[in-house]
Design a protein around this motif. Structure first.
Motif, mmCIF file in Angstrom:
data_model
loop_
_atom_site.group_PDB
_atom_site.id
_atom_site.type_symbol
_atom_site.label_atom_id
_atom_site.label_comp_id
_atom_site.label_asym_id
_atom_site.label_seq_id
_atom_site.Cartn_x
_atom_site.Cartn_y
_atom_site.Cartn_z
ATOM 1 N N LEU A 151 0.806 -1.225 0.000
ATOM 2 C CA LEU A 151 0.000 0.000 0.000
ATOM 3 C C LEU A 151 0.839 1.275 0.000
ATOM 4 O O LEU A 151 0.277 2.375 0.010
ATOM 5 C CB LEU A 151 -0.929 0.021 1.219
ATOM 6 C CG LEU A 151 -2.091 -0.969 1.222
ATOM 7 C CD1 LEU A 151 -2.956 -0.760 2.464
ATOM 8 C CD2 LEU A 151 -2.935 -0.830 -0.022
ATOM 9 N N ASP A 152 2.140 1.149 -0.016
ATOM 10 C CA ASP A 152 3.009 2.313 0.183
ATOM 11 C C ASP A 152 2.767 3.439 -0.816
ATOM 12 O O ASP A 152 2.936 4.612 -0.484
ATOM 13 C CB ASP A 152 4.478 1.888 0.102
ATOM 14 C CG ASP A 152 4.955 1.227 1.388
ATOM 15 O OD1 ASP A 152 4.117 0.984 2.277
ATOM 16 O OD2 ASP A 152 6.167 0.964 1.512
ATOM 17 N N HIS A 153 2.386 3.118 -2.028
ATOM 18 C CA HIS A 153 2.334 4.136 -3.079
ATOM 19 C C HIS A 153 0.913 4.546 -3.466
ATOM 20 O O HIS A 153 0.724 5.204 -4.490
ATOM 21 C CB HIS A 153 3.117 3.643 -4.287
ATOM 22 C CG HIS A 153 4.548 3.336 -3.959
ATOM 23 N ND1 HIS A 153 5.481 4.315 -3.699
ATOM 24 C CD2 HIS A 153 5.189 2.153 -3.783
ATOM 25 C CE1 HIS A 153 6.638 3.759 -3.408
ATOM 26 N NE2 HIS A 153 6.492 2.441 -3.456
ATOM 27 N N TYR A 154 -0.048 4.177 -2.665
ATOM 28 C CA TYR A 154 -1.402 4.717 -2.812
ATOM 29 C C TYR A 154 -1.483 6.054 -2.082
ATOM 30 O O TYR A 154 -0.739 6.314 -1.131
ATOM 31 C CB TYR A 154 -2.436 3.756 -2.234
ATOM 32 C CG TYR A 154 -2.899 2.684 -3.184
ATOM 33 C CD1 TYR A 154 -3.919 2.925 -4.093
ATOM 34 C CD2 TYR A 154 -2.323 1.413 -3.167
ATOM 35 C CE1 TYR A 154 -4.363 1.940 -4.968
ATOM 36 C CE2 TYR A 154 -2.758 0.408 -4.039
ATOM 37 C CZ TYR A 154 -3.778 0.687 -4.936
ATOM 38 O OH TYR A 154 -4.212 -0.280 -5.804
ATOM 39 N N ASP A 155 -2.417 6.885 -2.522
ATOM 40 C CA ASP A 155 -2.623 8.194 -1.889
ATOM 41 C C ASP A 155 -3.704 8.154 -0.811
ATOM 42 O O ASP A 155 -3.662 8.939 0.140
ATOM 43 C CB ASP A 155 -3.034 9.231 -2.945
ATOM 44 C CG ASP A 155 -2.001 9.363 -4.048
ATOM 45 O OD1 ASP A 155 -0.845 9.686 -3.741
ATOM 46 O OD2 ASP A 155 -2.355 9.112 -5.225
ATOM 47 N N GLY A 188 -3.329 -0.314 11.593
ATOM 48 C CA GLY A 188 -2.232 -1.130 11.080
ATOM 49 C C GLY A 188 -1.397 -0.387 10.057
ATOM 50 O O GLY A 188 -0.159 -0.425 10.100
ATOM 51 N N VAL A 189 -2.044 0.313 9.140
ATOM 52 C CA VAL A 189 -1.326 1.057 8.096
ATOM 53 C C VAL A 189 -0.509 2.194 8.709
ATOM 54 O O VAL A 189 0.624 2.469 8.299
ATOM 55 C CB VAL A 189 -2.322 1.587 7.044
ATOM 56 C CG1 VAL A 189 -1.634 2.563 6.092
ATOM 57 C CG2 VAL A 189 -2.912 0.429 6.254
ATOM 58 N N LYS A 197 -6.761 8.633 5.059
ATOM 59 C CA LYS A 197 -7.467 7.416 5.456
ATOM 60 C C LYS A 197 -8.879 7.761 5.907
ATOM 61 O O LYS A 197 -9.070 8.653 6.741
ATOM 62 C CB LYS A 197 -6.711 6.701 6.582
ATOM 63 C CG LYS A 197 -5.238 6.449 6.244
ATOM 64 C CD LYS A 197 -4.467 5.978 7.468
ATOM 65 C CE LYS A 197 -2.983 6.021 7.200
ATOM 66 N NZ LYS A 197 -2.453 7.408 7.188
ATOM 67 N N VAL A 198 -9.843 7.041 5.356
ATOM 68 C CA VAL A 198 -11.252 7.310 5.651
ATOM 69 C C VAL A 198 -11.966 5.982 5.872
ATOM 70 O O VAL A 198 -11.805 5.044 5.087
ATOM 71 C CB VAL A 198 -11.940 8.054 4.488
ATOM 72 C CG1 VAL A 198 -13.373 8.395 4.848
ATOM 73 C CG2 VAL A 198 -11.162 9.302 4.111
ATOM 74 N N TYR A 227 5.222 -10.459 4.561
ATOM 75 C CA TYR A 227 4.139 -9.489 4.723
ATOM 76 C C TYR A 227 4.579 -8.271 5.527
ATOM 77 O O TYR A 227 5.541 -8.318 6.302
ATOM 78 C CB TYR A 227 2.945 -10.168 5.396
ATOM 79 C CG TYR A 227 2.541 -11.457 4.727
ATOM 80 C CD1 TYR A 227 1.881 -11.451 3.499
ATOM 81 C CD2 TYR A 227 2.850 -12.684 5.300
ATOM 82 C CE1 TYR A 227 1.521 -12.619 2.868
ATOM 83 C CE2 TYR A 227 2.490 -13.882 4.674
ATOM 84 C CZ TYR A 227 1.840 -13.839 3.457
ATOM 85 O OH TYR A 227 1.502 -15.012 2.829
ATOM 86 N N ASP A 228 3.829 -7.195 5.399
ATOM 87 C CA ASP A 228 4.144 -5.975 6.139
ATOM 88 C C ASP A 228 4.138 -6.190 7.649
ATOM 89 O O ASP A 228 4.883 -5.533 8.372
ATOM 90 C CB ASP A 228 3.141 -4.871 5.784
ATOM 91 C CG ASP A 228 3.616 -4.009 4.614
ATOM 92 O OD1 ASP A 228 4.842 -3.939 4.390
ATOM 93 O OD2 ASP A 228 2.767 -3.420 3.925
#
Length: 410
Positions: free
Chosen positions: A162-166, A178-179, A194-195, A328-329
């Motif tokens: 998910l690192d490169h999502y906005d 977690g993120v 984040k929503v 995994y992360d």
């Protein structure tokens, strides 16, 4: 002369980072090959001259249930959405929606030649690995939005997923927490917006459940065994003795093996099916009927755990299996994986020395008020906005695009 000591936690993180760097390099070279191959062929790149307001991308038709409620909301508003899929038989291709422009992108590298040069305001996807594998961010896309297809902890994604999502549209607070922990460990990566919007696939399943579910528990309990495949799966680990113990309970037993088991563990399954003819072996494409029919689930780490607990509101028994966090992360975190921590809240643990008492374990789980309370608490943590996720997703995307355009002065 001196020696350099690296503690086990740091060593594990460095090894994990090395794996991620190798993967990034490998797929980066592949993306370069795609660019070279298609860079001068305008037909293959199909770079859009006009900006597409909304693009949905999915890598498999099984995720249509994630996007269908969102597309329906856009349809109500008369807003066009471009939908790119890697499945030639994706249900979206024949949805009948007037404002859904669905297109099959083909096979191999060709889809990424198009995706990597998109000209769009917003791209919505449930596919992890943006800008890590062959799918790269386009410089002409203003915002990449990720929507999960699960209510599980997203640190269970492959590393850097998910690192490169906005933006993250989360099902509940657990996913955001977690993120944010991962982001704190990677300061070079921009923090995402984040929503919490809920879960569209669980909303769809709940809708089906509310319309079709069986109202009462079976007089004779129906036990569903849903193992994963591989050496850590229930059938491989416990096998014949486990199934014999289940048969002795006098309950109705249904085993639904993972589809891969019929390929990779064919000899094992053939042997078990022959030895246990009184057991039903389920291979239905749609698992709804068998989930609804059952009273309790026995599994190891199947993906249906949270669906079963939250939508069908039934107890489960989970096997004592090993979880390798390395790819995994979650391996970056100094804590047990969230999903593993939650299992005791919604189910009883099955250990090898308790197989002989499996009937008692099943009966206790079926009547446990503690597990019932645990399911309610889990719902608050990972599945919010129940029944309204499609609406909130559409509302967010429309407002986000308006903000992006105002920011550009358009």
């Amino acid at each position: 002369m001196f020696s350099l000591y690296i503690d086990p936690g740091t060593g594990s993180m460095l090894f994990s980072l090395a794996i991620g760097l190798v993967a990034t390099l490998t797929f980066g070279l592949r993306a370069l090959f795609i660019k070279i191959r298609f860079g001068f062929d305008k037909k293959d790149i199909a770079e859009d001259k006009d900006v597409i307001p909304y693009v949905i991308f999915l890598d498999h038709k099984r995720y249509w249930n994630v996007f269908s409620p969102i597309c329906q909301e856009f349809e109500k508003r008369g807003i066009d959405v471009v939908y790119y899929t890697l499945s030639s038989d994706d249900p979206a291709l024949c949805s009948g929606m007037k404002h859904l422009k669905a297109e099959y992108l083909g096979e191999g590298n060709k889809p990424f030649a198009k995706l990597n040069f998109l000209n769009a305001d917003i791209v919505l996807s449930t596919t992890p690995g943006l800008d890590v594998y062959q799918w790269k961010r386009s410089k002409n896309v203003k915002c990449y939005v990720h929507i999960p297809h699960t209510v599980d902890d997203l640190t269970g994604y492959r590393m850097f997923g998910l690192d490169h999502y906005d933006v993250l549209l989360a099902s509940g607070p657990n996913q955001i927490a977690g993120v944010e922990k991962i982001e704190a460990l990677r300061p070079t990566i921009a923090k995402k917006e984040k929503v919490v919007v809920g879960s569209t696939p669980l909303d769809e399943l709940k809708k089906k459940y509310d319309e079709n579910h069986r109202k009462e528990r079976n007089q004779i309990p129906v036990v569903l065994v849903a193992p994963s495949w591989g050496k850590s799966g229930i059938l491989s680990k416990y096998g014949d003795g486990f199934l014999s113990a289940l048969e002795k309970t006098g309950f109705e037993i249904i085993v639904r093996p993972h589809p891969q088991s019929f390929i990779s563990e064919k000899a094992l399954l053939d042997s078990l099916i022959e030895k246990h003819p009184s057991i039903s072996w389920n291979r239905d494409n749609d698992n709804f009927s068998v989930l609804d029919k059952s009273d309790i689930l026995i599994t190891d780490f199947s993906g249906i755990i949270f669906e079963y607990a939250l939508v069908f509101k039934k107890p489960l028994i989970y096997a004592d299996t090993e979880f390798d966090s390395l790819p995994y992360d979650t391996d970056w975190l100094d804590e047990e994986y969230w999903s593993l921590r939650k299992l005791p809240q919604i189910g009883f643990k099955l250990e090898e020395n308790s197989i002989c008492d499996i009937k008692d374990v099943i009966c206790r789980a079926l009547d446990s008020q503690e597990l019932s309370k645990g399911r309610e608490e889990l719902e608050n943590e990972c599945w919010n906005c129940i029944g309204k996720a499609g609406f909130y997703c559409a509302e967010y995307l429309i407002e986000k695009r308006r903000t992006l355009l105002e920011g550009k002065g358009e």
